[in-house]
Enzyme design. Structure first.
Site, PDB file in Angstrom:
ATOM      1  N   CYS A 106       0.838  -1.202   0.000  1.00 37.77           N
ATOM      2  CA  CYS A 106       0.000   0.000   0.000  1.00 37.77           C
ATOM      3  C   CYS A 106       0.867   1.244   0.000  1.00 37.77           C
ATOM      4  O   CYS A 106       1.825   1.350   0.771  1.00 37.77           O
ATOM      5  CB  CYS A 106      -0.886  -0.001   1.246  1.00 37.77           C
ATOM      6  SG  CYS A 106      -1.913   1.449   1.402  1.00 37.77           S
ATOM      7  N   GLU A 118     -25.798 -11.677  26.108  1.00 35.08           N
ATOM      8  CA  GLU A 118     -24.981 -10.528  25.705  1.00 35.08           C
ATOM      9  C   GLU A 118     -25.477  -9.330  26.518  1.00 35.08           C
ATOM     10  O   GLU A 118     -26.650  -9.289  26.886  1.00 35.08           O
ATOM     11  CB  GLU A 118     -25.206 -10.363  24.186  1.00 35.08           C
ATOM     12  CG  GLU A 118     -25.116  -8.999  23.574  1.00 35.08           C
ATOM     13  CD  GLU A 118     -23.689  -8.497  23.460  1.00 35.08           C
ATOM     14  OE1 GLU A 118     -22.813  -9.222  22.991  1.00 35.08           O
ATOM     15  OE2 GLU A 118     -23.469  -7.348  23.900  1.00 35.08           O
ATOM     16  N   GLN A 150     -17.580  -9.219  13.246  1.00 38.65           N
ATOM     17  CA  GLN A 150     -16.251  -9.780  12.966  1.00 38.65           C
ATOM     18  C   GLN A 150     -15.629  -8.974  11.827  1.00 38.65           C
ATOM     19  O   GLN A 150     -16.323  -8.532  10.915  1.00 38.65           O
ATOM     20  CB  GLN A 150     -16.359 -11.266  12.608  1.00 38.65           C
ATOM     21  CG  GLN A 150     -16.909 -12.136  13.744  1.00 38.65           C
ATOM     22  CD  GLN A 150     -15.980 -12.207  14.969  1.00 38.65           C
ATOM     23  OE1 GLN A 150     -14.797 -11.855  14.909  1.00 38.65           O
ATOM     24  NE2 GLN A 150     -16.532 -12.633  16.101  1.00 38.65           N
ATOM     25  N   CYS A 154       0.650   5.926   7.358  1.00 41.10           N
ATOM     26  CA  CYS A 154      -0.656   5.601   7.945  1.00 41.10           C
ATOM     27  C   CYS A 154      -0.498   4.675   9.150  1.00 41.10           C
ATOM     28  O   CYS A 154       0.315   3.761   9.144  1.00 41.10           O
ATOM     29  CB  CYS A 154      -1.519   4.921   6.871  1.00 41.10           C
ATOM     30  SG  CYS A 154      -3.082   4.292   7.499  1.00 41.10           S
ATOM     31  N   PHE A 189     -21.593 -13.951  25.197  1.00 49.09           N
ATOM     32  CA  PHE A 189     -21.057 -12.773  24.510  1.00 49.09           C
ATOM     33  C   PHE A 189     -21.462 -12.885  23.030  1.00 49.09           C
ATOM     34  O   PHE A 189     -20.631 -12.889  22.130  1.00 49.09           O
ATOM     35  CB  PHE A 189     -19.535 -12.665  24.664  1.00 49.09           C
ATOM     36  CG  PHE A 189     -19.067 -12.638  26.102  1.00 49.09           C
ATOM     37  CD1 PHE A 189     -18.996 -11.438  26.800  1.00 49.09           C
ATOM     38  CD2 PHE A 189     -18.712 -13.811  26.755  1.00 49.09           C
ATOM     39  CE1 PHE A 189     -18.572 -11.418  28.131  1.00 49.09           C
ATOM     40  CE2 PHE A 189     -18.283 -13.785  28.083  1.00 49.09           C
ATOM     41  CZ  PHE A 189     -18.210 -12.589  28.773  1.00 49.09           C
ATOM     42  N   CYS A 228      -9.950 -12.672  20.981  1.00 46.37           N
ATOM     43  CA  CYS A 228      -9.092 -11.732  20.241  1.00 46.37           C
ATOM     44  C   CYS A 228      -7.920 -11.281  21.105  1.00 46.37           C
ATOM     45  O   CYS A 228      -7.244 -10.318  20.761  1.00 46.37           O
ATOM     46  CB  CYS A 228      -9.903 -10.537  19.751  1.00 46.37           C
ATOM     47  SG  CYS A 228     -10.703  -9.655  21.094  1.00 46.37           S
ATOM     48  N   CYS A 242      -6.194   2.787   0.045  1.00 52.09           N
ATOM     49  CA  CYS A 242      -5.999   1.787   1.108  1.00 52.09           C
ATOM     50  C   CYS A 242      -6.200   0.364   0.573  1.00 52.09           C
ATOM     51  O   CYS A 242      -7.162   0.087  -0.140  1.00 52.09           O
ATOM     52  CB  CYS A 242      -7.011   2.078   2.225  1.00 52.09           C
ATOM     53  SG  CYS A 242      -7.046   0.820   3.506  1.00 52.09           S
ATOM     54  N   ASP A 283     -17.216 -16.031  23.299  1.00 49.12           N
ATOM     55  CA  ASP A 283     -16.402 -15.111  22.490  1.00 49.12           C
ATOM     56  C   ASP A 283     -16.316 -13.758  23.203  1.00 49.12           C
ATOM     57  O   ASP A 283     -16.945 -12.778  22.792  1.00 49.12           O
ATOM     58  CB  ASP A 283     -17.057 -14.957  21.099  1.00 49.12           C
ATOM     59  CG  ASP A 283     -16.297 -14.002  20.192  1.00 49.12           C
ATOM     60  OD1 ASP A 283     -15.136 -13.675  20.501  1.00 49.12           O
ATOM     61  OD2 ASP A 283     -16.877 -13.594  19.161  1.00 49.12           O
ATOM     62  N   CYS A 331      -1.938   0.036   9.529  1.00 43.96           N
ATOM     63  CA  CYS A 331      -1.250  -1.263   9.404  1.00 43.96           C
ATOM     64  C   CYS A 331       0.143  -1.141  10.020  1.00 43.96           C
ATOM     65  O   CYS A 331       0.746  -0.074   9.996  1.00 43.96           O
ATOM     66  CB  CYS A 331      -1.074  -1.648   7.936  1.00 43.96           C
ATOM     67  SG  CYS A 331      -2.623  -1.983   7.091  1.00 43.96           S
TER      68      CYS A 331
HETATM   69  C1  LIG Z   1     -15.775 -10.118  20.653  1.00 37.89           C
HETATM   70  S1  LIG Z   1     -17.451  -9.600  20.662  1.00 37.89           S
HETATM   71  C2  LIG Z   1     -18.233 -11.049  20.072  1.00 37.89           C
HETATM   72  C3  LIG Z   1     -19.629 -10.884  19.600  1.00 37.89           C
HETATM   73  C4  LIG Z   1     -20.219 -12.072  18.824  1.00 37.89           C
HETATM   74  N1  LIG Z   1     -19.847 -13.342  19.395  1.00 37.89           N
HETATM   75  C5  LIG Z   1     -19.836 -12.004  17.371  1.00 37.89           C
HETATM   76  O1  LIG Z   1     -19.041 -12.848  16.934  1.00 37.89           O
HETATM   77  O2  LIG Z   1     -20.328 -11.137  16.644  1.00 37.89           O
HETATM   78  C6  LIG Z   1     -17.789  -9.550  22.361  1.00 37.89           C
HETATM   79  C7  LIG Z   1     -19.210  -9.226  22.712  1.00 37.89           C
HETATM   80  O3  LIG Z   1     -19.305  -9.213  24.138  1.00 37.89           O
HETATM   81  C8  LIG Z   1     -20.190  -8.193  24.529  1.00 37.89           C
HETATM   82  N2  LIG Z   1     -19.852  -7.860  25.934  1.00 37.89           N
HETATM   83  C9  LIG Z   1     -18.855  -7.061  26.382  1.00 37.89           C
HETATM   84  N3  LIG Z   1     -18.834  -7.045  27.730  1.00 37.89           N
HETATM   85  C10 LIG Z   1     -19.843  -7.849  28.139  1.00 37.89           C
HETATM   86  C11 LIG Z   1     -20.318  -8.237  29.423  1.00 37.89           C
HETATM   87  N4  LIG Z   1     -19.759  -7.771  30.535  1.00 37.89           N
HETATM   88  N5  LIG Z   1     -21.355  -9.103  29.485  1.00 37.89           N
HETATM   89  C12 LIG Z   1     -21.934  -9.589  28.361  1.00 37.89           C
HETATM   90  N6  LIG Z   1     -21.519  -9.241  27.105  1.00 37.89           N
HETATM   91  C13 LIG Z   1     -20.490  -8.379  26.997  1.00 37.89           C
HETATM   92  C14 LIG Z   1     -19.948  -7.078  23.529  1.00 37.89           C
HETATM   93  O4  LIG Z   1     -21.066  -6.227  23.444  1.00 37.89           O
HETATM   94  C15 LIG Z   1     -19.709  -7.870  22.239  1.00 37.89           C
HETATM   95  O5  LIG Z   1     -20.906  -8.053  21.530  1.00 37.89           O
END
Ligand SMILES: C[S@@+](CC[C@H](N)C(=O)[O-])C[C@H]1O[C@@H](n2cnc3c(N)ncnc32)[C@H](O)[C@@H]1O
Length: 405
Positions: free
Chosen positions: A57, A287, A240, A63, A267, A361, A140, A335, A66
């Site tokens: 790029c 969530e 994602q 920038c 989550f 992550c 980009c 997640d 990256c």
């Molecule tokens: C890494 S994202 C994953 C979302 C989903 N699994 C996806 O793949 O689209 C983490 C998620 O956890 C939620 N989150 C963050 N803190 C939280 C909490 N204390 N209790 C419940 N959910 C929470 C966020 O809003 C977010 O949607």
């Protein structure tokens, strides 16, 4: 001053003895430059690494989007593999990574751009590395073609709506048929400005424009397809980073839960995993953002042929699901955000749950949480790196834990 780069740090910067940091360098390279506050800001490469490549790029030198375009794809995937292996080793876990899946260039489907008015127009782009200088990035190579084809439209939006005071923030998400744009820190909405914005949208390629939390205009349904369900996430909601990454993660979680007939998705966001898994299992999604749960549920109601999906808005840090609640399910998908899921993992460790599909992550909190599961009698069946953050130092993993039988 000359410096030999010994390793890369967490942000992808080269590190030599001192420690002295030098961005855009690689292990083994000898570099030269002035050092200020432990950092060589403009290293000249005297001895290049065999892993060095020409950055694809043209914005890369300035920038901040990256940090690893100067390294070959093989180098980056091995480095990310090592980041995960090292984090696990610190917890006394010796694991084999069975795959590294890397998203292609131009596949990022969500961008947070910044914009600023100038005398004759506007700057639009990303800040420089560790700086508040905004760089225009019309070519980009990271963002998806659909985001970049809307780049000049987004610039017009900055001309229309930025104040002279500060930077306007545009969260841009690729959706079916165009872009979903949510703006913060722009001009205040009054009657005249609201109608200017509303007339901007129809021929702009924007599917939805949200201004400081208020939906200004919608030009179709800004939906994402999760399995067979169309979901309209709240503006700026988590998604994602690439479609490729999402597909790999969904496939991983399908393999993790196998033929379980009931799954709890912790989550759950807007249903990235819940809805595809509902093709074969009853799913309970949890969530803490109510609007995301509502979006997931609305998507499920409209979809055909899915098993039952229920939702629960709940803070899983403060009120994790307890073992008697977990006993209703055969498998878990989890997640969490970067902080990990210490409280929920402690309850999973106490529960009778047999199978956990884990997406993370953050290798450091993943390793901490994995240690608790292993101590409670789980084994780590497999572990994969999903690099949907191409050319950055971020690392994502997908794993399966199962109780020893
Ligand atoms: C890494 S994202 C994953 C979302 C989903 N699994 C996806 O793949 O689209 C983490 C998620 O956890 C939620 N989150 C963050 N803190 C939280 C909490 N204390 N209790 C419940 N959910 C929470 C966020 O809003 C977010 O949607």
């Amino acid at each position: 001053m000359q410096l030999t780069i010994e390793r890369l740090g967490h942000q992808g910067d080269g590190i030599g003895q001192g420690p002295i940091y030098a961005a855009q360098t690689l292990p083994g390279e000898v570099v030269e430059g002035d050092i200020v506050d432990g950092r060589m800001s403009k290293p000249r490469i005297l001895t290049p690494s065999e892993d060095r490549v020409k950055a694809p790029c043209r914005h890369y030198s300035v920038c901040g989007g990256c940090s690893l375009q100067h390294a070959s794809d093989d180098f980056v995937s091995n480095w990310k593999r090592d980041v995960v292996v090292t984090a696990l080793k610190h917890q006394g876990i010796f694991a084999k990574i069975t795959a590294v899946h890397t998203s292609p260039p131009q596949s990022r489907r969500r961008a947070v751009f910044h914009g600023k008015r100038t005398k004759n127009g506007a700057h639009l782009g990303l800040f420089g590395r560790a700086s508040d200088i905004l760089h225009d990035i019309p070519s980009c190579k990271l963002m998806s073609a659909s985001i970049m084809s809307g780049f000049e439209t987004l610039r017009s939006l900055v001309v229309l709506g930025a104040t002279r005071r500060g930077h306007m923030t545009l969260t841009v998400t690729e959706v079916a048929g165009g872009l979903d744009v949510s703006v913060e820190n722009g001009k205040d909405l009054d009657l005249k400005f609201r109608s200017e914005l509303a007339s901007f949208v129809p021929n702009s390629g924007l599917i939805r424009l949200v201004w400081q939390g208020e939906v200004i205009a919608q030009n179709g349904l800004p939906y994402q397809l999760f399995g067979s369900a169309k979901v309209v996430p709240p503006a700026g909601a988590f998604l994602q980073a690439t479609s490729h990454g999402e597909a790999v993660l969904v496939d991983a979680m399908r393999r993790a839960v196998g033929d379980a007939k009931s799954v709890v998705d912790l989550f759950a966001g807007c249903g990235t995993f819940s809805l595809p898994l509902a093709q074969t299992a009853r799913v309970h999604a949890v969530e803490d953002v109510r609007e995301m749960m509502e979006a997931l549920e609305a998507g499920w109601r409209e979809a055909l042929g899915l098993k039952q999906v229920t939702t629960e808005t709940r803070d899983l840090f403060r009120r994790p699901l307890l073992p008697d609640e977990l006993a209703k399910f055969e498998a878990v998908v989890i997640d969490p955000p970067r902080a990990g899921a210490a409280a929920q993992i402690a309850e999973l460790a106490k529960s009778e749950i047999g199978v956990i599909g884990f997406v993370s992550c953050n290798p450091v909190t993943f390793a901490r949480d994995a240690r608790v599961l292993l101590d409670a009698g789980f084994v780590l069946d497999w572990l994969e790196v999903v690099d949907q953050f191409r050319w950055s130092s971020h690392v994502e993993v997908a794993a399966r834990f199962a109780r020893m039988s």
